[in-house]
Design a protein around this motif. Structure first.
Motif, PDB file in Angstrom:
ATOM      1  N   LEU A  97      -1.073  -0.994   2.845  1.00 28.22           N
ATOM      2  CA  LEU A  97      -1.478  -2.122   2.007  1.00 28.22           C
ATOM      3  C   LEU A  97      -1.663  -1.685   0.560  1.00 28.22           C
ATOM      4  O   LEU A  97      -1.166  -2.340  -0.370  1.00 28.22           O
ATOM      5  CB  LEU A  97      -2.763  -2.754   2.552  1.00 28.22           C
ATOM      6  CG  LEU A  97      -3.415  -3.845   1.705  1.00 28.22           C
ATOM      7  CD1 LEU A  97      -2.476  -5.016   1.472  1.00 28.22           C
ATOM      8  CD2 LEU A  97      -4.705  -4.311   2.377  1.00 28.22           C
ATOM      9  N   VAL A  98      -2.360  -0.588   0.352  1.00 30.34           N
ATOM     10  CA  VAL A  98      -2.576  -0.075  -1.014  1.00 30.34           C
ATOM     11  C   VAL A  98      -1.239   0.270  -1.662  1.00 30.34           C
ATOM     12  O   VAL A  98      -0.985  -0.065  -2.824  1.00 30.34           O
ATOM     13  CB  VAL A  98      -3.531   1.137  -1.004  1.00 30.34           C
ATOM     14  CG1 VAL A  98      -3.537   1.841  -2.352  1.00 30.34           C
ATOM     15  CG2 VAL A  98      -4.938   0.702  -0.619  1.00 30.34           C
ATOM     16  N   ASP A  99      -0.374   0.939  -0.907  1.00 31.51           N
ATOM     17  CA  ASP A  99       0.934   1.318  -1.431  1.00 31.51           C
ATOM     18  C   ASP A  99       1.731   0.082  -1.845  1.00 31.51           C
ATOM     19  O   ASP A  99       2.308   0.042  -2.936  1.00 31.51           O
ATOM     20  CB  ASP A  99       1.701   2.112  -0.372  1.00 31.51           C
ATOM     21  CG  ASP A  99       3.077   2.491  -0.842  1.00 31.51           C
ATOM     22  OD1 ASP A  99       3.225   3.568  -1.449  1.00 31.51           O
ATOM     23  OD2 ASP A  99       4.022   1.702  -0.608  1.00 31.51           O
ATOM     24  N   ALA A 100       1.779  -0.927  -0.987  1.00 30.16           N
ATOM     25  CA  ALA A 100       2.524  -2.147  -1.297  1.00 30.16           C
ATOM     26  C   ALA A 100       1.943  -2.843  -2.523  1.00 30.16           C
ATOM     27  O   ALA A 100       2.691  -3.360  -3.363  1.00 30.16           O
ATOM     28  CB  ALA A 100       2.527  -3.091  -0.095  1.00 30.16           C
ATOM     29  N   GLY A 113       2.372  -4.441  -7.996  1.00 33.36           N
ATOM     30  CA  GLY A 113       1.754  -4.486  -9.321  1.00 33.36           C
ATOM     31  C   GLY A 113       2.642  -3.882 -10.390  1.00 33.36           C
ATOM     32  O   GLY A 113       2.797  -4.445 -11.478  1.00 33.36           O
ATOM     33  N   ALA A 114       3.257  -2.758 -10.084  1.00 33.26           N
ATOM     34  CA  ALA A 114       4.155  -2.119 -11.046  1.00 33.26           C
ATOM     35  C   ALA A 114       5.375  -3.001 -11.308  1.00 33.26           C
ATOM     36  O   ALA A 114       5.792  -3.175 -12.455  1.00 33.26           O
ATOM     37  CB  ALA A 114       4.584  -0.750 -10.529  1.00 33.26           C
ATOM     38  N   ALA A 115       5.945  -3.559 -10.245  1.00 29.81           N
ATOM     39  CA  ALA A 115       7.114  -4.419 -10.400  1.00 29.81           C
ATOM     40  C   ALA A 115       6.759  -5.681 -11.193  1.00 29.81           C
ATOM     41  O   ALA A 115       7.525  -6.114 -12.069  1.00 29.81           O
ATOM     42  CB  ALA A 115       7.678  -4.781  -9.029  1.00 29.81           C
ATOM     43  N   PHE A 116       5.607  -6.259 -10.900  1.00 26.25           N
ATOM     44  CA  PHE A 116       5.148  -7.450 -11.604  1.00 26.25           C
ATOM     45  C   PHE A 116       4.950  -7.157 -13.089  1.00 26.25           C
ATOM     46  O   PHE A 116       5.351  -7.947 -13.957  1.00 26.25           O
ATOM     47  CB  PHE A 116       3.846  -7.953 -10.971  1.00 26.25           C
ATOM     48  CG  PHE A 116       3.360  -9.254 -11.521  1.00 26.25           C
ATOM     49  CD1 PHE A 116       3.985 -10.445 -11.170  1.00 26.25           C
ATOM     50  CD2 PHE A 116       2.264  -9.304 -12.368  1.00 26.25           C
ATOM     51  CE1 PHE A 116       3.531 -11.659 -11.672  1.00 26.25           C
ATOM     52  CE2 PHE A 116       1.810 -10.506 -12.878  1.00 26.25           C
ATOM     53  CZ  PHE A 116       2.443 -11.686 -12.527  1.00 26.25           C
TER      54      PHE A 116
END
Length: 147
Positions: free
Chosen positions: A8-11, A16-19
């Motif tokens: 979950l944290v990884d996703a 967040g980075a992609a957004f």
């Protein structure tokens, strides 16, 4: 439960980075002249690729471990969504990446600016995959059948 929580944290980190790329970096890049866009895109892409490729693969592995330990299909669904970034990138985005990487800054112009804009649109799919994977992992986490 720790493997699922790590997934979950990884996703969430991936999403967040992609957004951020779609809502901050890409619009800021679009304000630059074509040569500056290309000059900024190339190192940003190289660094972003290394980070996001790793996070996508790690999210898959963590989600698959959570599935293997719990038998809960939601963990595998999230894992597959994370892994889906790889074939999407290789099939849909990589041709644009290769064209942009091969373009010399001195030759940047309308076409390279258009390719960077297209790249941003394609990248939104990666953002979507990351966000959906995050919500699926959250759903699995809240279901009470942990991993």
């Amino acid at each position: 439960m720790v493997w699922g929580q790590l997934a979950l944290v990884d996703a969430a980190l991936f999403a967040g980075a992609a957004f951020y790329i779609n809502v901050a970096e890409q619009p800021a890049r679009a304000q630059l002249d074509p040569a500056a866009q290309l000059r900024q895109w190339k190192p940003a892409y190289t660094r972003g690729f290394a980070m996001q490729a790793t996070l996508a693969l790690l999210g898959f592995v963590l989600g698959a471990i959570a599935f293997a330990l719990s038998g809960q299909w939601r963990w595998m669904a999230g894992a597959v969504l994370m892994l889906a970034n790889w074939p999407f990138t290789l099939i849909a985005i990589m041709p644009t990446n290769r064209r942009l990487l091969a373009t010399e800054e001195a030759l940047a112009g309308t076409e390279s600016a258009h390719q960077i804009a297209c790249w941003g649109q394609l990248h939104m799919v990666r953002t979507g995959l990351g966000l959906v994977a995050t919500f699926v992992f959250l759903w699995a986490s809240l279901s009470g059948k942990g991993a």
